[in-house]
Design a protein around this motif. Structure first.
Motif, PDB file in Angstrom:
ATOM      1  N   ALA A  26       0.845  -1.221   0.115  1.00 39.13           N
ATOM      2  CA  ALA A  26      -0.131   0.174   0.009  1.00 39.13           C
ATOM      3  C   ALA A  26       0.868   1.064  -0.109  1.00 39.13           C
ATOM      4  N   ALA A  27       1.894   1.356   0.911  1.00 38.48           N
ATOM      5  CA  ALA A  27       2.937   2.339   0.923  1.00 38.48           C
ATOM      6  C   ALA A  27       3.554   2.532  -0.401  1.00 38.48           C
ATOM      7  N   GLU A  28       3.898   1.443  -1.167  1.00 39.49           N
ATOM      8  CA  GLU A  28       4.657   1.660  -2.541  1.00 39.49           C
ATOM      9  C   GLU A  28       3.940   2.230  -3.708  1.00 39.49           C
ATOM     10  N   LYS A  29       2.618   1.640  -3.272  1.00 40.07           N
ATOM     11  CA  LYS A  29       1.566   2.000  -4.418  1.00 40.07           C
ATOM     12  C   LYS A  29       1.472   3.782  -4.065  1.00 40.07           C
ATOM     13  N   GLY A  50      -4.366  -2.804   9.880  1.00 40.40           N
ATOM     14  CA  GLY A  50      -3.189  -2.719   9.926  1.00 40.40           C
ATOM     15  C   GLY A  50      -2.809  -1.258   9.560  1.00 40.40           C
ATOM     16  N   LYS A  51      -3.548  -0.155   9.809  1.00 43.20           N
ATOM     17  CA  LYS A  51      -3.393   1.096   9.161  1.00 43.20           C
ATOM     18  C   LYS A  51      -2.017   1.478   9.855  1.00 43.20           C
ATOM     19  N   SER A  52      -1.841   1.188  10.980  1.00 43.28           N
ATOM     20  CA  SER A  52      -0.637   1.684  11.854  1.00 43.28           C
ATOM     21  C   SER A  52       0.877   0.997  10.831  1.00 43.28           C
ATOM     22  N   GLY A  53       0.674  -0.111  10.498  1.00 41.10           N
ATOM     23  CA  GLY A  53       1.759  -0.642   9.594  1.00 41.10           C
ATOM     24  C   GLY A  53       1.843  -0.033   8.464  1.00 41.10           C
ATOM     25  N   ILE A  54       0.731   0.540   7.789  1.00 42.51           N
ATOM     26  CA  ILE A  54       0.795   1.245   6.507  1.00 42.51           C
ATOM     27  C   ILE A  54       1.563   2.744   6.789  1.00 42.51           C
ATOM     28  N   ALA A  55       1.281   3.209   7.658  1.00 36.69           N
ATOM     29  CA  ALA A  55       1.738   4.471   8.131  1.00 36.69           C
ATOM     30  C   ALA A  55       3.087   4.339   8.420  1.00 36.69           C
ATOM     31  N   LEU A  56       3.746   3.404   9.085  1.00 38.94           N
ATOM     32  CA  LEU A  56       5.188   2.920   9.173  1.00 38.94           C
ATOM     33  C   LEU A  56       5.774   2.878   8.039  1.00 38.94           C
ATOM     34  N   ALA A  57       5.004   2.140   7.254  1.00 37.90           N
ATOM     35  CA  ALA A  57       5.771   1.861   5.680  1.00 37.90           C
ATOM     36  C   ALA A  57       5.740   2.980   4.782  1.00 37.90           C
ATOM     37  N   LEU A  58       4.732   3.851   5.025  1.00 37.69           N
ATOM     38  CA  LEU A  58       4.965   5.397   4.351  1.00 37.69           C
ATOM     39  C   LEU A  58       6.095   6.009   4.852  1.00 37.69           C
ATOM     40  N   LEU A  64      13.471   6.627   2.600  1.00 37.62           N
ATOM     41  CA  LEU A  64      14.258   5.718   1.482  1.00 37.62           C
ATOM     42  C   LEU A  64      14.292   6.666   0.111  1.00 37.62           C
ATOM     43  N   SER A  65      13.457   7.474   0.150  1.00 37.29           N
ATOM     44  CA  SER A  65      13.390   8.507  -1.388  1.00 37.29           C
ATOM     45  C   SER A  65      14.359   9.417  -1.431  1.00 37.29           C
ATOM     46  N   LEU A  66      14.910   9.928  -0.101  1.00 30.72           N
ATOM     47  CA  LEU A  66      15.922  10.871  -0.135  1.00 30.72           C
ATOM     48  C   LEU A  66      17.328  10.548  -0.715  1.00 30.72           C
ATOM     49  N   THR A  67      17.816  11.653  -1.020  1.00 27.48           N
ATOM     50  CA  THR A  67      19.365  11.637  -1.475  1.00 27.48           C
ATOM     51  C   THR A  67      20.334  11.243  -0.591  1.00 27.48           C
ATOM     52  N   ASP A  68      21.533  10.590  -0.800  1.00 25.25           N
ATOM     53  CA  ASP A  68      22.393  10.236   0.241  1.00 25.25           C
ATOM     54  C   ASP A  68      22.766  11.327   1.112  1.00 25.25           C
ATOM     55  N   GLU A  69      22.879  12.560   0.520  1.00 30.34           N
ATOM     56  CA  GLU A  69      23.317  13.757   1.358  1.00 30.34           C
ATOM     57  C   GLU A  69      22.346  13.933   2.400  1.00 30.34           C
ATOM     58  N   LEU A  70      20.849  14.009   1.972  1.00 31.96           N
ATOM     59  CA  LEU A  70      19.996  14.541   3.006  1.00 31.96           C
ATOM     60  C   LEU A  70      19.811  13.071   4.068  1.00 31.96           C
ATOM     61  N   LEU A  71      19.995  12.018   3.421  1.00 37.00           N
ATOM     62  CA  LEU A  71      19.506  10.849   4.554  1.00 37.00           C
ATOM     63  C   LEU A  71      20.679  10.699   5.375  1.00 37.00           C
ATOM     64  N   THR A  72      22.034  11.271   5.047  1.00 39.60           N
ATOM     65  CA  THR A  72      22.699  11.148   6.363  1.00 39.60           C
ATOM     66  C   THR A  72      22.955  12.520   7.264  1.00 39.60           C
TER      67      THR A  72
END
Length: 618
Positions: A26-29, A50-58, A64-72
């Motif tokens: 659901a999060a990937e979609k 399991g809406k809490s699990g969906i929120a966590l996955a979101l 995960l969508s961030l660039t390496d610079e922002l991620l770190t």
């Protein structure tokens, strides 16, 4: 290990440990919809799925969508805001526990929305906002969404938003009409497909677990064959188990008396609630007290009957063991579809195999909900919402329901309905722009070498008057061009907090983006530059001015940078090839009216006939 790889591995481990495949899907979609142009996604996820699990996955997907610079970058860690619609501290604390594996999430509620922005998003604005149980914000007299919508439209135009609910009817209905969700957010739908182990309302219906309570037999305190059958099932149940009865607040004590008269022992009955009419406080118990009473009854292989006067708040999960031992439920609710399915029967949904429990409830509402779910599931891969209105109308004619949720009601008779024009549909192009230094140290500075247009010269004069007022210039917050004689100017007083936060919605990025397009002699909608709000209309504004100045002060006391410095102003001056100054005034002038663009936006006044009364904040 590379530092960015370490962070990505940590997120992937959190996903694997704390979420299931159907939640991750659901999060990937949802992010797939974002990547194809949608700013908002409505996730329809059934009760206790399991809406809490969906929120966590979101939240994990966002990180995960961030660039390496922002991620770190630790400063840029907080990028997701999870809003609990109900002002329920217990629910908020539960959400914090559920989402704790993903460290980029800030949990708050609508009451503290602005406080959360100031306290937790000092270095960057949220990139994702998740609104849980959005059906609670549907009615005009309920929790209001205006602050969030205004923020997304004016202050953080790049932010993505996800609405999550088992019954998001008003949001879905609005997305198929001339609404904020349709025109401003390009909303998409994602239907959360559960695993095969899920036992929800549609599965209960197929297993003949739902008993119809019509208008004449819904009152538990009135004698009926259905009530006799309900009580007999409790008494004949072999071994431990529990039952749940929902009655109006004035009938809790009477319902207990009915059970006693029919052979249920006093120690087998609990009333869940507070300050009920005719019930002493010592006879009442909390939800947690009830769970402890259930455990005690289990210890003695005994049964327990709970009487409640209201539906359990969203988020209450009785757990697999309690759901598996449930005997039956009785619900006197006669309200809208959401109220019925979110109540007792909704709490019985989940990942278990109890196909024997019987649920006495509003069967019409259950059937209507099942049909809506079937339609939403079939349309999951499409973001076309037009067909929803037809489905809603069909359900109105097919089932005896009073409404879909608190914001989308059903009238007893068909009435004419007039659709209205959008507030800012009248569209103009941009004639051009001018950029001039503030020259606040020269009270008689002549701007005619820059322009001989009297309207632009008047706008510059009024802006300078505001900056020089009260023996200025000096740093001040809350600047505005007040008074009707200045209302034709839309002014943005750019300060340290709004100048440059590395997003496309900051003042620097917006003004340079418009400049680039206009420099290529391409058309720019003046409406987009003005970005009207708070009752404003583009047709009332003749110019839009962005004032970059060291004398503009942010009202956010804890902002990382409250005022621009000379280097900031020098930077923006250089972009416009203007001599360095402590203030730069950039003015965009309204051009001609565009009949073609207006026609695309306008919703013509059409008369429709419908029983549906859509009054939601969406």
């Amino acid at each position: 290990m590379n530092n960015s790889n370490k962070h990505r591995e940590h997120i992937k481990q959190a996903l694997a440990k704390h979420t299931f495949e159907h939640q991750r899907s659901a999060a990937e979609k949802s992010f797939s919809k974002f990547n194809t142009g949608s700013k908002a996604v409505v996730i329809a996820a059934e009760m206790q799925s399991g809406k809490s699990g969906i929120a966590l996955a979101l939240a994990c997907e966002q990180r995960l969508s961030l660039t390496d610079e922002l991620l770190t970058s630790r400063k840029h860690l907080k990028d997701t805001l999870y809003l609990v619609t109900m002002a329920d501290l217990a629910l908020q604390e539960q959400a914090k526990r559920d989402l704790s594996p993903c460290k980029n999430v800030v949990v708050s509620n609508f009451t503290n929305f602005e406080l959360a922005l100031k306290a937790d998003f000092k270095y960057q604005a949220p990139k994702l906002i998740i609104i849980d149980e959005c059906h609670y914000g549907t009615s005009t007299d309920s929790i209001r969404y205006e602050k969030v919508f205004n923020y997304l439209e004016r202050n953080n135009t790049d932010c993505k938003v996800v609405f999550v609910s088992a019954t998001p009817f008003s949001a879905l209905y609005a997305a198929g009409a001339d609404s904020i969700l349709r025109h401003n957010f390009n909303t998409s739908l994602v239907f959360h497909k559960t695993s095969d182990e899920y036992h929800g309302i549609r599965q209960m219906h197929r297993h003949n677990q739902i008993i119809k309570l019509d208008e004449n037999h819904r009152d538990f305190c009135e004698p009926s064959l259905l009530r006799n059958r309900f009580i007999r099932q409790i008494k004949e149940h072999d071994g431990a188990g529990w039952s749940l009865i929902r009655v109006p607040s004035s009938q809790a004590k009477l319902a207990k008396q009915v059970l006693l008269e029919n052979g249920i022992e006093p120690e087998q009955i609990v009333i869940i609630g507070q300050k009920l009419v005719g019930v002493d406080d010592h006879e009442l118990c909390s939800l947690e007290d009830f769970k402890r009473e259930y455990e005690t009854a289990q210890l003695f292989d005994d049964k327990l009957v709970a009487i409640t006067v209201a539906g359990f708040r969203a988020g209450v999960n009785f757990g697999q063991e309690m759901k598996s031992s449930l005997i039956n439920t009785w619900d006197s609710t006669i309200a809208n579809i959401a109220a019925v399915v979110q109540a007792n029967i909704g709490r019985a949904c989940g990942y278990h195999q109890n196909t024997q429990a019987k649920h006495y409830t509003n069967l019409e509402a259950v059937r209507a909900y099942s049909e809506l779910l079937d339609h939403l599931e079939s349309r999951d891969e499409s973001q076309e919402f037009e067909g929803l209105h037809h489905v809603f109308e069909k359900i109105c004619s097919k089932y005896d329901v009073r409404g879909f949720d608190r914001g989308t009601l059903v009238a007893p008779v068909v009435e004419p309905k007039v659709t209205r024009k959008l507030d800012d549909s009248k569209t103009y192009l941009t004639a051009g722009y001018i950029a001039v230094p503030g020259k606040l140290n020269d009270l008689e500075f002549d701007y005619r070498p820059y322009t001989d247009d009297e309207e632009l010269l008047n706008a510059i004069h009024l802006i300078r008057c505001e900056l020089l007022a009260d023996d200025g210039p000096y740093r001040r917050k809350g600047r505005a061009l007040r008074g009707e004689h200045q209302n034709w100017i839309k002014a943005q007083w750019v300060n340290g907090a709004t100048y440059d936060d590395a997003t496309q919605s900051c003042a620097k990025s917006r003004v340079l983006a418009f400049k680039a397009v206009l420099d290529q002699s391409s058309d720019v909608e003046f409406n987009k530059i003005v970005n009207p709000g708070g009752g404003e209309k583009t047709e009332d504004k003749r110019v839009m001015a962005s004032i970059f100045s060291i004398y503009n002060l942010s009202g956010q006391m804890d902002a990382f940078k409250r005022a621009m410095d000379m280097d900031d102003v020098a930077e923006i001056c250089a972009e416009f090839d203007v001599e360095p100054d402590d203030t730069l005034i950039v003015i965009f002038r309204r051009g001609g009216y565009s009949a073609a663009l207006t026609a695309e936006k306008e919703s013509t006044a059409e008369v429709e006939h419908s029983r549906i009364r859509h009054k939601s904040v969406f």
